[in-house]
Every structure is written in structure tokens, then in C-alpha cells.
Motif scaffolding. Structure first.
Motif, PDB file in Angstrom:
ATOM      1  N   GLU A   1      19.606  15.236  47.149  1.00  0.00           N
ATOM      2  CA  GLU A   1      18.045  14.566  47.136  1.00  0.00           C
ATOM      3  C   GLU A   1      18.226  13.267  46.311  1.00  0.00           C
TER       4      GLU A   1
ATOM      5  N   GLN B   1      19.918  10.267  47.832  1.00  0.00           N
ATOM      6  CA  GLN B   1      19.012   9.893  48.800  1.00  0.00           C
ATOM      7  C   GLN B   1      17.932   8.939  48.206  1.00  0.00           C
ATOM      8  N   LYS B   2      17.453   9.361  47.037  1.00  0.00           N
ATOM      9  CA  LYS B   2      16.833   8.233  46.136  1.00  0.00           C
ATOM     10  C   LYS B   2      17.548   6.982  45.790  1.00  0.00           C
ATOM     11  N   TYR B   3      18.792   7.422  45.641  1.00  0.00           N
ATOM     12  CA  TYR B   3      19.500   6.112  44.976  1.00  0.00           C
ATOM     13  C   TYR B   3      19.661   5.283  46.278  1.00  0.00           C
ATOM     14  N   LYS B   4      19.813   6.018  47.603  1.00  0.00           N
ATOM     15  CA  LYS B   4      20.005   4.756  48.678  1.00  0.00           C
ATOM     16  C   LYS B   4      18.642   4.118  48.964  1.00  0.00           C
ATOM     17  N   TYR B   5      17.497   5.000  48.517  1.00  0.00           N
ATOM     18  CA  TYR B   5      16.289   4.290  48.840  1.00  0.00           C
ATOM     19  C   TYR B   5      15.856   2.869  47.881  1.00  0.00           C
ATOM     20  N   MET B   6      16.338   3.107  46.465  1.00  0.00           N
ATOM     21  CA  MET B   6      16.147   2.220  45.624  1.00  0.00           C
ATOM     22  C   MET B   6      17.300   1.101  45.943  1.00  0.00           C
ATOM     23  N   GLU B   7      18.532   1.471  46.675  1.00  0.00           N
ATOM     24  CA  GLU B   7      19.259   0.307  46.970  1.00  0.00           C
ATOM     25  C   GLU B   7      18.786  -0.675  47.881  1.00  0.00           C
ATOM     26  N   LEU B   8      18.134  -0.056  48.849  1.00  0.00           N
ATOM     27  CA  LEU B   8      17.471  -0.580  49.906  1.00  0.00           C
ATOM     28  C   LEU B   8      16.484  -1.629  49.428  1.00  0.00           C
ATOM     29  N   ASN B   9      15.486  -1.057  48.605  1.00  0.00           N
ATOM     30  CA  ASN B   9      14.405  -1.979  47.998  1.00  0.00           C
ATOM     31  C   ASN B   9      14.867  -2.903  47.236  1.00  0.00           C
TER      32      ASN B   9
ATOM     33  N   HIS C   1      23.629  11.298  54.746  1.00  0.00           N
ATOM     34  CA  HIS C   1      23.204  12.878  53.991  1.00  0.00           C
ATOM     35  C   HIS C   1      24.522  13.545  54.174  1.00  0.00           C
TER      36      HIS C   1
END
Length: 192
Positions: free
Chosen positions: A51, A54-62, A188
Motif C-alpha cells: 500500500e 502504491q502511494k509512492y507510485k501515485y505521488m510520482e505520477l502527480n 503491485h
């Protein structure tokens, strides 16, 4: 005592520097990590780490999207500043300036612009304001400085984020030593 204060100041500066990005926990001792609340089983601990990953991946995208926006914005500001400098030179003459301006993508119109000391700047959100050339130049130089500084900060944050990815990935691996296979599938961790 002074060394402790200096060290804590450096830690606080680092935390402020990467505000909003939680620091990944490096798991050195798997047994003590599994004894922490919320990590009763290996599956629960792996889900928690996944989890976080995945948060890091989302932050990277933003952050990557913001970086792309800034990288396209900076050349536009520089180009507008060059135009303003040219207009500044031409405002003392009486001859009109011949130019082309964009009506739409790939559609330009020829124009004759009389000498002026006023310009209109498109600020976005359907807002355009009239400025003196000197005021417009000062505003754009300030915006260029801010955008450059923000781009530098974003690049530092992305580097910090990549370090957190690595730390999280390395922390997941010892958790999986009892499992036959752990694979990163589609961003994942999959357990087989």
C-alpha cells in the motif's frame, strides 16, 4: 548537546524539504517489524508495504505531471520576456512593428503593431490583464524565477521519492523469504 541540536535541525529541514512525502521505513529486523501493531502476519505486513509502495507510485505520477507542466511553462515565459524586451526597444520609434500572432494551433495572422508602452498578459483561467511593459517584464521575471525554483524542488522531491521506492522494495524482499515467489506485476507485488 550542540551536535544533537544541529542534527535535529538538519532532520527538520529535510522533513520540510520533502513535505508531504512520508519517509519509507527500512526493515532491518523482520521479527521485530512483524511484532509491531498492524503487522501480526506476513501477509498483513506485505499488504501494508505494498500500500505504501502504491502511494509512492501515485505521488510520482502527480509530481511527474507537475514537472512536465513546469518544463513547458518555462520556455513560454522566456519567449514572452524576449518579446517584451523587443517591444521595449521598439516603443521609442514611430514605425509600427510587423509581426505574426497565433489565432489557433498552426493558424497565424499578420499584424502591424504601433509603438506602445502597454501589453496584455494572459494569466490563465480566462483572465487577461493590461500592464505597462516594465511591470509585465518584472512580473514575468518573478514568475520565471518561481517556476525555475519549483522545478528544482520537484526534481529533488522526485529523487527523494525514488529513494523511498528503493527502500520499500528492499523492505518487502525479506518479508517474502518464506514465500516461494514474489513478483512485481503491474506495479503491485504479487505473491505466488
Amino acid at each position: 548537546m550542540a551536535a544533537t541540536i544541529d542534527n535535529s535541525d538538519a532532520v527538520q529541514a529535510t522533513k520540510r524539504k520533502h513535505l508531504g512525502i512520508p519517509e519509507a521505513v527500512f526493515v532491518e529486523d523482520v521479527d521485530s517489524f512483524l511484532k509491531q501493531p498492524g503487522n501480526e502476519t506476513a501477509d498483513a505486513a506485505l499488504r501494508k508495504l505494498d500500500e505504501q509502495y502504491q502511494k509512492y507510485k501515485y505521488m510520482e505520477l502527480n509530481l511527474s505531471q507537475k514537472k512536465l507542466r513546469l518544463k513547458s511553462q518555462i520556455p513560454q515565459i522566456i519567449q514572452t520576456l524576449e518579446i517584451l524586451r523587443h517591444m521595449q526597444k521598439k516603443k521609442e520609434t514611430t514605425a509600427p512593428m510587423q509581426t505574426h500572432f497565433m489565432l489557433a494551433d498552426n493558424v497565424y495572422c499578420k499584424a502591424s503593431v504601433p509603438p506602445t508602452d502597454k501589453v496584455c498578459l494572459w494569466l490563465g483561467a480566462n483572465v487577461m490583464l493590461e500592464y505597462d511593459i516594465d511591470e509585465a517584464q518584472a512580473l514575468l521575471e518573478k514568475n520565471l524565477s518561481t517556476a525555475s525554483r519549483n522545478l528544482e524542488t520537484l526534481e529533488d522531491d522526485l529523487d527523494f521519492l525514488r529513494d523511498q521506492f528503493t527502500t520499500t522494495e528492499v523492505s518487502i524482499l525479506p518479508q517474502c523469504s518464506s514465500r516461494p515467489l514474489v513478483v512485481l506485476v503491474g506495479g503491485h507485488f504479487s505473491f505466488h
